[in-house]
Structure formats: C-alpha cells, structure tokens
Design a protein around this motif. Structure first.
Motif, mmCIF file in Angstrom:
data_model
loop_
_atom_site.group_PDB
_atom_site.id
_atom_site.type_symbol
_atom_site.label_atom_id
_atom_site.label_comp_id
_atom_site.label_asym_id
_atom_site.label_seq_id
_atom_site.Cartn_x
_atom_site.Cartn_y
_atom_site.Cartn_z
ATOM 1 N N ILE A 7 0.888 -1.173 0.000
ATOM 2 C CA ILE A 7 0.000 0.000 0.000
ATOM 3 C C ILE A 7 0.915 1.209 0.000
ATOM 4 N N ASP A 8 0.953 1.920 -1.108
ATOM 5 C CA ASP A 8 1.924 2.984 -1.287
ATOM 6 C C ASP A 8 1.280 4.356 -1.328
ATOM 7 N N GLN A 9 1.948 5.298 -0.688
ATOM 8 C CA GLN A 9 1.523 6.704 -0.681
ATOM 9 C C GLN A 9 2.781 7.556 -0.814
ATOM 10 N N CYS A 37 -3.138 6.976 -3.139
ATOM 11 C CA CYS A 37 -2.834 5.694 -2.494
ATOM 12 C C CYS A 37 -3.050 4.592 -3.525
ATOM 13 N N THR A 38 -2.032 3.785 -3.748
ATOM 14 C CA THR A 38 -2.193 2.616 -4.614
ATOM 15 C C THR A 38 -1.957 1.365 -3.782
ATOM 16 N N TYR A 39 -2.702 0.331 -4.090
ATOM 17 C CA TYR A 39 -2.615 -0.870 -3.255
ATOM 18 C C TYR A 39 -2.654 -2.142 -4.092
ATOM 19 N N GLN A 40 -1.919 -3.132 -3.580
ATOM 20 C CA GLN A 40 -1.990 -4.505 -4.093
ATOM 21 C C GLN A 40 -2.052 -5.386 -2.859
ATOM 22 N N ALA A 78 -0.689 17.150 9.102
ATOM 23 C CA ALA A 78 -0.767 15.868 9.805
ATOM 24 C C ALA A 78 -0.305 14.791 8.838
ATOM 25 N N SER A 79 -0.261 13.567 9.332
ATOM 26 C CA SER A 79 -0.041 12.418 8.439
ATOM 27 C C SER A 79 -1.389 11.842 8.051
ATOM 28 N N TYR A 80 -1.491 11.426 6.804
ATOM 29 C CA TYR A 80 -2.735 10.833 6.297
ATOM 30 C C TYR A 80 -2.442 9.396 5.896
ATOM 31 N N LEU A 81 -3.191 8.491 6.489
ATOM 32 C CA LEU A 81 -2.955 7.061 6.326
ATOM 33 C C LEU A 81 -4.083 6.430 5.533
ATOM 34 N N CYS A 82 -3.697 5.763 4.473
ATOM 35 C CA CYS A 82 -4.623 4.950 3.699
ATOM 36 C C CYS A 82 -4.567 3.545 4.311
ATOM 37 N N ALA A 83 -5.695 2.891 4.471
ATOM 38 C CA ALA A 83 -5.698 1.564 5.096
ATOM 39 C C ALA A 83 -6.694 0.672 4.360
ATOM 40 N N THR A 86 1.270 9.606 4.432
ATOM 41 C CA THR A 86 1.741 10.827 3.780
ATOM 42 C C THR A 86 1.726 11.954 4.793
ATOM 43 N N LYS A 87 2.894 12.555 5.003
ATOM 44 C CA LYS A 87 2.979 13.696 5.918
ATOM 45 C C LYS A 87 2.696 14.961 5.131
#
Lengths: 109, 113
Positions: free
Chosen positions: A4-6, A22-25, A84-89, A103-104
């Motif tokens: 999961i990339d940001q 955000c891209t995810y595999q 802030a940091s933003y988190l993709c989950a 991502t900060k």
C-alpha cells in the motif's frame, strides 16, 4: 505480500486543494479507509470507500477505483490544522486492516 | 462518547520486567485491536478480539500476551521484551457490523531498556 503505497511527504498552501494518492496490491479487499494522525496522537477516521466512486464529507472527499487498485483523498480549503499524516488503510479480510506508508502533509501560510 | 482510553501513557521497562498495558472502551463495541507503531511508520496489526475471543494473531512473538477480560477491556501483557519492541502501542475498537470503522486510543509509548 501487501503493498500500500503513498507519497511520503507533501506541502500545500493554506486555502488550496491537495490530493493524496494511495495505490494498493493486497490479498483481499473489503474496503478502504483514510485516517488522519497528528504527531504524537491517535489516528482518527476520515472516510471509508467500498464501492467505486467519490464519497464527499465536508472539506474532505475520497475516491476509489477497485479495478485500478487506487484511491485518493482530496482536501479542500486547506487549514493550518490539516498539517498531519494521512494514512490509507485497506481492510483486506474481515477485521484485517493493513495501513499504508502514510503521507505527511505540511500546510504553509 | 467515542473514547478509547489507554493506560499508562508512557512506560519504561527493563528486559526482565513484566508489565501490562490496558485499554478500555464504553461504546459497546465488540471488536478490539492491538497495533504497534514505530516512529514514522504506519500502525501494524498485532491482535484482534471479537466478542471477547481472540480472532486474529498476526504471528506476534509470545512475549506479547493479549487478554480480553470482558467486552470493555483489553490488556496486553509484556514479558522479556527486547529493545526493538520499543514503540507506540495503540488500542482500537470497532462496532462489528458497521464498516468496521476503528476508533483509536492515544496509545502507550513503551521504552524497553
């Protein structure tokens, strides 16, 4: 494995619009969350997408394309407190949530 | 009330100590989670309890032992930890059937000397 990339960091100007990608595999997909985390604090829930398309909630919107393994978080009318940091989950199975790299975001005057 | 309370906020322990982290929520959530977060990294799932039963263990070393005494409480027992276990430990809870949105506590910052 789960990827999961940001982008690591982004800078944007107060009042502007910023898009965090955000891209995810992942092995499995039930839904995708976005969380905000201020330094030294707990993550707080922002949005959830399970179907393709755009979900809008005030100044924040989130988009999902399941076929492309892609999501973005759109923040409008940026405020200094949005730094802030933003988190993709990704919820890749029942109750199994894997967070992205985060991502900060720095908002400058 | 969307609060998840974790105690203590900070903990320093030696490698031979035994300590426990505590987490409490009164939202009626039936799923509770432990995460580990190292500096500048995302949270990593450790354990999930669902209806007070351990449902997920993400291959966590046995020096970490979770316990769910009742639906509102979650403990993490620590024994013989290593310095690399120093991290922020986050607890979260979610209401099972509703999107599994997780509400996080402020965490316990653990230092192992």
């Amino acid at each position: 494995g789960q990827n999961i990339d940001q982008p690591t960091e982004m800078t944007a100007t107060e009042g502007a619009i910023v898009q965090i990608n955000c891209t995810y595999q992942t092995s499995g997909f039930n839904g995708l969350f976005w969380y905000q985390q201020h330094a030294g604090e707990a993550p707080t829930f922002l949005s959830y997408n399970v179907l393709d398309g755009l979900e809008e909630k005030g100044r924040f919107s989130s988009f999902l394309s399941r076929s492309k393994g892609y999501s973005y978080l759109l923040l409008k009318e940026l405020q200094m407190k949005d730094s802030a940091s933003y988190l993709c989950a990704v919820e890749r199975g029942y109750q199994k949530v894997t967070f992205g790299t985060g991502t900060k975001l720095q908002v400058i005057p | 009330d969307t609060e998840v309370t974790q105690t203590p906020k900070h903990l320093v322990m030696g490698m031979t100590n035994k300590k426990s982290l505590k987490c409490e929520q009164h939202m009626g959530h039936r799923a509770m989670y432990w995460y580990k977060q190292k500096a500048k990294k995302p949270p990593e799932l450790m354990f999930v309890y669902s209806y007070e039963k351990l449902s997920i263990n993400e291959s966590v070393p046995s020096r970490f032992s979770p316990e769910c005494p009742n639906s509102s409480l979650l403990n993490l027992h620590l024994h013989a930890l290593q310095p690399e276990d120093s991290a922020l430990y986050l607890c979260a809870s979610s209401q099972e059937q509703v999107k599994n949105i997780q509400y996080f506590g402020a965490g316990t910052r653990l230092s192992v000397l």
